[in-house]
Design a protein around this motif. Structure first.
Motif, PDB file in Angstrom:
ATOM      1  N   ALA A  66       1.058  -1.311  -0.154  1.00  0.00           N
ATOM      2  CA  ALA A  66      -0.144  -0.289  -0.128  1.00  0.00           C
ATOM      3  C   ALA A  66       0.345   1.540  -0.046  1.00  0.00           C
ATOM      4  O   ALA A  66       2.530   1.838   0.756  1.00  0.00           O
ATOM      5  CB  ALA A  66      -1.288  -0.166   1.393  1.00  0.00           C
ATOM      6  N   ALA A  67       0.358   2.080  -1.125  1.00  0.00           N
ATOM      7  CA  ALA A  67       1.296   3.737  -1.213  1.00  0.00           C
ATOM      8  C   ALA A  67       1.013   4.582   0.361  1.00  0.00           C
ATOM      9  O   ALA A  67       1.125   5.250   0.216  1.00  0.00           O
ATOM     10  CB  ALA A  67       1.372   4.316  -2.625  1.00  0.00           C
ATOM     11  N   THR A  68      -0.642   4.885   0.118  1.00  0.00           N
ATOM     12  CA  THR A  68      -1.344   4.950   1.473  1.00  0.00           C
ATOM     13  C   THR A  68      -2.033   3.993   2.198  1.00  0.00           C
ATOM     14  O   THR A  68      -2.404   3.685   1.328  1.00  0.00           O
ATOM     15  CB  THR A  68      -2.562   6.336   0.236  1.00  0.00           C
ATOM     16  OG1 THR A  68      -3.368   5.714  -0.596  1.00  0.00           O
ATOM     17  CG2 THR A  68      -1.444   7.104  -0.418  1.00  0.00           C
ATOM     18  N   VAL A 114      -6.321  -0.849   4.158  1.00  0.00           N
ATOM     19  CA  VAL A 114      -6.305  -1.934   2.606  1.00  0.00           C
ATOM     20  C   VAL A 114      -7.012  -2.886   2.660  1.00  0.00           C
ATOM     21  O   VAL A 114      -7.762  -3.729   1.627  1.00  0.00           O
ATOM     22  CB  VAL A 114      -4.775  -1.779   1.882  1.00  0.00           C
ATOM     23  CG1 VAL A 114      -5.071  -2.343   1.056  1.00  0.00           C
ATOM     24  CG2 VAL A 114      -4.100  -0.083   1.608  1.00  0.00           C
ATOM     25  N   TYR A 127      -8.579   0.511  -4.305  1.00  0.00           N
ATOM     26  CA  TYR A 127      -8.545   1.515  -2.991  1.00  0.00           C
ATOM     27  C   TYR A 127      -7.550   3.082  -3.057  1.00  0.00           C
ATOM     28  O   TYR A 127      -7.972   3.963  -2.204  1.00  0.00           O
ATOM     29  CB  TYR A 127      -7.823   0.490  -1.719  1.00  0.00           C
ATOM     30  CG  TYR A 127      -7.507   0.950  -0.013  1.00  0.00           C
ATOM     31  CD1 TYR A 127      -8.803   1.679   0.803  1.00  0.00           C
ATOM     32  CD2 TYR A 127      -6.198   1.983  -0.321  1.00  0.00           C
ATOM     33  CE1 TYR A 127      -8.350   1.574   1.614  1.00  0.00           C
ATOM     34  CE2 TYR A 127      -6.298   2.358   1.587  1.00  0.00           C
ATOM     35  CZ  TYR A 127      -6.604   3.025   2.205  1.00  0.00           C
ATOM     36  OH  TYR A 127      -6.568   3.043   3.611  1.00  0.00           O
ATOM     37  N   GLU A 128      -6.600   2.522  -3.453  1.00  0.00           N
ATOM     38  CA  GLU A 128      -5.459   3.582  -3.649  1.00  0.00           C
ATOM     39  C   GLU A 128      -5.902   5.046  -4.615  1.00  0.00           C
ATOM     40  O   GLU A 128      -6.035   6.145  -4.275  1.00  0.00           O
ATOM     41  CB  GLU A 128      -4.013   3.464  -4.839  1.00  0.00           C
ATOM     42  CG  GLU A 128      -3.425   2.426  -3.716  1.00  0.00           C
ATOM     43  CD  GLU A 128      -2.875   2.719  -2.096  1.00  0.00           C
ATOM     44  OE1 GLU A 128      -2.109   3.646  -1.970  1.00  0.00           O
ATOM     45  OE2 GLU A 128      -2.557   1.409  -1.562  1.00  0.00           O
ATOM     46  N   ASN A 129      -6.621   4.346  -5.134  1.00  0.00           N
ATOM     47  CA  ASN A 129      -7.212   6.025  -6.346  1.00  0.00           C
ATOM     48  C   ASN A 129      -8.711   6.499  -6.017  1.00  0.00           C
ATOM     49  O   ASN A 129      -9.338   6.959  -6.523  1.00  0.00           O
ATOM     50  CB  ASN A 129      -7.357   4.991  -7.617  1.00  0.00           C
ATOM     51  CG  ASN A 129      -5.901   4.896  -7.624  1.00  0.00           C
ATOM     52  OD1 ASN A 129      -4.866   5.348  -7.780  1.00  0.00           O
ATOM     53  ND2 ASN A 129      -6.420   4.025  -9.367  1.00  0.00           N
TER      54      ASN A 129
END
Length: 497
Positions: free
Chosen positions: A427-429, A435, A490-492
């Motif tokens: 996960a980036a964020t 996540v 999720y990231e977007n």
């Protein structure tokens, strides 16, 4: 009103009764066959509130009765379509098996005969068939000729019975105290049960139900494979005794719920024997390995247990409920035996009548043994072995594929049975907990598959429980791809095009 007016509601020797039975069974068969022929998902993804609304809108009762077809249509639309379909290859969340067709057929016979497994005059033939199957499993486990057992509703009841007998046996031998007649002795608050920190929650649940409180359960550290650390077990026993407390029982787990880990039963049995403690083995999950020549060695030492739990509604592929409880010495069942003149009078035993209620905490009990009997005959022991071996091989194959995926963190790269605990870790964020929770919910409500969610050291992880021998590595790879897609989603989130 003539009593013959009721013939159509029961299976009996009247023509109308037989025809009514045939009609509703054929309609039910048609309904289920049609649904499963066209079903492509483990779950339809409908939100809980919508399902609840649909069920609340169902008519619960009719004044004069309705046509079976109309009721069955409601069942199809509101119940069947909204259910979790455990037979689907991508339903791999829990210890919830696809039921064998042979066992489903047995359920029809069980319901029709409606035997009650408490007294011989309510079960007759069923009594002897259950006894034979108990003996068969006992022999497969290499238990002595003195062993015995009973069918149960499952692991919760079986674990309860194991600790009940352990408590009463210990009180009898240590204090010459009859718990059944006298209640708990004054020092019962000092009694302690030892199990691994990954043991099933029913150990603690049984302890408080038995009047010992959750305080009675002492958890022992596990190693990196989630197996009980036997050195720590010995330390805990000595620590308890030095503190004036009284260890009475050790619970070894053969197949933990999350990881499928099997405690070193042989070593634990030796420790139990050296310290004069009852040994209960919770093999609700792992007990099916008795059918596998390749993997049975993982249960080494189980034959030394004083009591054992096995669930047939896990990897024996039986419909819920179907479990069994075994004791090494059948005389220990006397701790729960109770005689009633109207049910199981003592003199009946002298006449050769077997009343199974004398070794069960249940009175009314289903003829679940028939399911296992029909499955062993129709499916065959070799096919059972092949199915179990396949799912264990699949788990190793899947764990290897997942371990090579840089986005996936696998907790047990070498699964002992067929459970894999993992999480998306790229996960980036946002936190990994957020996540993976998001992924879990999206998988469930997209109808893509059914995976489980658990926690490891407070962190959210996902889990595959690969009981279904129809699941393939392609199914696993497809779900992993879906996980990546939902992680990207999720990231977007919140980003507009």
């Amino acid at each position: 009103m003539n009593t013959t007016d009721f013939d159509r509601f029961f299976l009996n020797d009247s023509e109308v009764g037989v025809q009514s039975f045939r009609h509703i069974i054929l309609e039910t068969q048609h309904l289920l066959s049609g649904f499963y022929k066209n079903n492509s998902d483990a779950f339809n993804g409908v939100q809980p509130t919508k399902i609840e609304k649909e069920i609340n809108e169902l008519t619960l009762i009719s004044e004069d009765g309705e046509e079976p077809g109309k009721v069955l249509n409601d069942v199809l639309e509101k119940v069947v379509r909204n259910s979790i379909h455990v037979s689907h290859p991508t339903s791999m969340g829990h210890l919830h098996c696809p039921p064998l067709i042979s066992a489903i057929a047995a359920e029809l016979i069980i319901g029709t005969l409606n035997q009650s497994m408490d007294s011989w005059d309510q079960s007759s033939t069923a009594t002897y068939l259950e006894e034979r199957l108990i003996k068969w499993v006992s022999n497969k486990l290499a238990l002595p000729s003195s062993a015995d057992g009973t069918f149960t509703s499952g692991g919760t009841q079986s674990n309860y019975m194991g600790l009940l007998l352990a408590r009463d046996f210990f009180c009898d031998k240590r204090w010459n105290w009859n718990v059944k007649a006298q209640g708990l002795p004054a020092e019962s608050h000092k009694l302690r049960i030892l199990c691994s920190e990954d043991a099933h929650f029913t150990v603690k649940k049984s302890a408080f139900q038995l009047g010992l409180g959750e305080q009675a359960v002492v958890t022992v550290e596990t190693d990196e494979c989630k197996k009980m650390n036997t050195a720590k077990l010995v330390e805990e026993i000595e620590r308890l005794r030095s503190g004036g407390l009284i260890p009475m029982c050790i619970v070894a787990t053969a197949g933990t719920t999350d990881f499928g880990s099997i405690d070193p039963i042989q070593d634990v049995a030796a420790i139990a024997q050296n310290h004069g403690l009852w040994l209960h083995v919770d093999a609700a999950y792992g007990g099916a390995l008795l059918l596998s020549k390749k993997h049975f060695h993982k249960l080494a030492g189980i034959e030394q247990a004083d009591s054992i739990t096995i669930d047939f509604h896990k990897q024996f592929y039986q419909p819920i409920s179907c479990g069994a409880f075994f004791v090494r010495e059948k005389t220990n069942f006397h701790y729960i035996a109770h005689h009633a003149d109207y049910l199981n009078p003592e003199n009946d035993e002298e006449d050769g009548l077997v009343h199974l209620v004398s070794k069960s905490v249940q009175t009314t009990r289903r003829f679940d043994a028939l399911k296992l009997f029909m499955s062993l005959r129709i499916v065959g022991e070799k096919n059972f072995e092949n199915m179990i071996d396949y799912t264990l091989h699949l788990a190793k194959q899947a764990a290897s594929v997942m371990d090579k995926n840089p986005q996936i963190e696998v907790c047990n790269i070498n699964p002992e049975i067929n459970a894999i605990v993992f999480r998306y870790s790229d996960a980036a964020t946002g936190s990994l907990n957020e996540v993976n929770t998001y992924i879990y919910k999206r998988i469930l409500h997209s109808g893509t598959a059914l995976v489980a969610k658990t926690k490891v050291k407070g962190e959210v992880f996902l889990k595959f429980t690969l009981l279904n021998p129809r699941t393939t590595i392609v199914d696993i790879e497809d779900i992993l791809h879906t996980i990546s897609q939902f992680a990207l989603e999720y990231e977007n989130r919140g980003i507009t095009q």
